[in-house]
Enzyme design. Sequence first.
Site, PDB file in Angstrom:
ATOM      1  N   LYS A   1      40.172  40.206  41.782  1.00 49.81           N
ATOM      2  CA  LYS A   1      39.676  40.531  39.867  1.00 49.81           C
ATOM      3  C   LYS A   1      41.051  40.958  39.923  1.00 49.81           C
ATOM      4  O   LYS A   1      42.049  41.354  40.162  1.00 49.81           O
ATOM      5  CB  LYS A   1      39.736  42.406  39.627  1.00 49.81           C
TER       6      LYS A   1
ATOM      7  N   THR B   1      41.765  52.646  30.412  1.00 45.65           N
ATOM      8  CA  THR B   1      41.004  51.398  31.513  1.00 45.65           C
ATOM      9  C   THR B   1      40.632  52.840  32.573  1.00 45.65           C
ATOM     10  O   THR B   1      40.353  51.883  33.777  1.00 45.65           O
ATOM     11  CB  THR B   1      41.934  50.658  31.493  1.00 45.65           C
TER      12      THR B   1
ATOM     13  N   GLY C   1      39.264  54.177  35.447  1.00 44.36           N
ATOM     14  CA  GLY C   1      37.955  53.582  36.274  1.00 44.36           C
ATOM     15  C   GLY C   1      36.755  52.414  36.154  1.00 44.36           C
ATOM     16  O   GLY C   1      36.013  52.248  36.687  1.00 44.36           O
ATOM     17  N   THR C   2      37.887  51.445  35.865  1.00 41.86           N
ATOM     18  CA  THR C   2      37.373  50.333  35.753  1.00 41.86           C
ATOM     19  C   THR C   2      37.032  49.259  37.443  1.00 41.86           C
ATOM     20  O   THR C   2      35.715  49.081  37.360  1.00 41.86           O
ATOM     21  CB  THR C   2      38.636  48.826  34.774  1.00 41.86           C
ATOM     22  N   GLY C   3      37.436  50.095  38.146  1.00 46.68           N
ATOM     23  CA  GLY C   3      36.179  49.291  39.181  1.00 46.68           C
ATOM     24  C   GLY C   3      36.021  49.972  39.557  1.00 46.68           C
ATOM     25  O   GLY C   3      35.614  49.338  40.484  1.00 46.68           O
ATOM     26  N   CYS C   4      36.179  51.459  39.816  1.00 40.03           N
ATOM     27  CA  CYS C   4      34.681  52.302  39.858  1.00 40.03           C
ATOM     28  C   CYS C   4      33.366  51.727  39.295  1.00 40.03           C
ATOM     29  O   CYS C   4      32.666  51.730  39.808  1.00 40.03           O
ATOM     30  CB  CYS C   4      34.855  53.415  40.057  1.00 40.03           C
TER      31      CYS C   4
END
Length: 298
Positions: free
Chosen positions: A175, A215, A217-220
């Site tokens: 990412k 932003t 929580g984007t990875g989860c």
Amino acid sequence: MDIPPRVLTVAGSDSGGGAGIQADLKTMLALGAHGMSVITAVTAQNSQGVQGAWELPAEAVVRQFRSVVDDIGVQAVKTGMLASAELVETVAALLRPLRVPVVVDPVGVSKHGDPLLAPDALDAVRRLLLPVATVATPNLDEVAQLTGVRVTGEQDLRSAAEAVLALGPRWALIKGGHLPGGGTGDGVPAEAVDLLTDGSAEHWLRAPRQDNRHTHGTGCTLAAATASHLAAGRSVPEAVAAAKEYVTGALAAGFPLGSGIGPVRHGYAIAPPRRSAGRPSTPGPRPGRGQDRPGRGV
């Protein structure tokens, strides 16, 4: 009767509701999946950071997992915060016999830089967890933690993916949302660029960079969305592309919450409930002498 795809998240709880188990379950619901959970740790967390974290005993993790898998069954699994070497080893052993897609989000630190994985657990992630992953979804900091490869530009994403694939996952999604430099005058790329590869096929995923600081929580969310689409029968490239599209929309609709970084809006495509006209959205004390009437809740 139509039964939705069943997706299991194995991760930590975020008391502020923006990341972790809470973000995963919201994402799964938004994408039409039935979300189930194995909680590995509890955090005291809000928009300003993580104020405390407590891992659960390995036995509690095993029992949650067996309760779900042995009765309800799963069609995909997503892992997030695993906290310790013991829990990494425990979860890897539980996942190894499964014959369903596994999305590993190798969570190391929170959005605010708070550590969520013990330093001695990194070796277990490399040796035991990543080899059971269908897709690993590290961000740039996690790539550096796991492999030592530091990404400074888009040209480095390929070498980062190669280093992650060497640890055993079938696919690596690197990412690049935090890449410095590039497309705009202020030094921020005009696009958020990710690379998905299995070592032979490459899929470059690009989306407009969102001008929104909220932003959390984007990875989860991306990993949970990928697992949801895999559970529905999509291929890895299809699932990741659809997850990227969903996260881009959730990022664009991210909203302020508390005094720090707010979350992405997981239900951005869902119509909000109607509020009764002239009534506050949250109950409060009845106005009396010396009190103002409560205003509209936020």
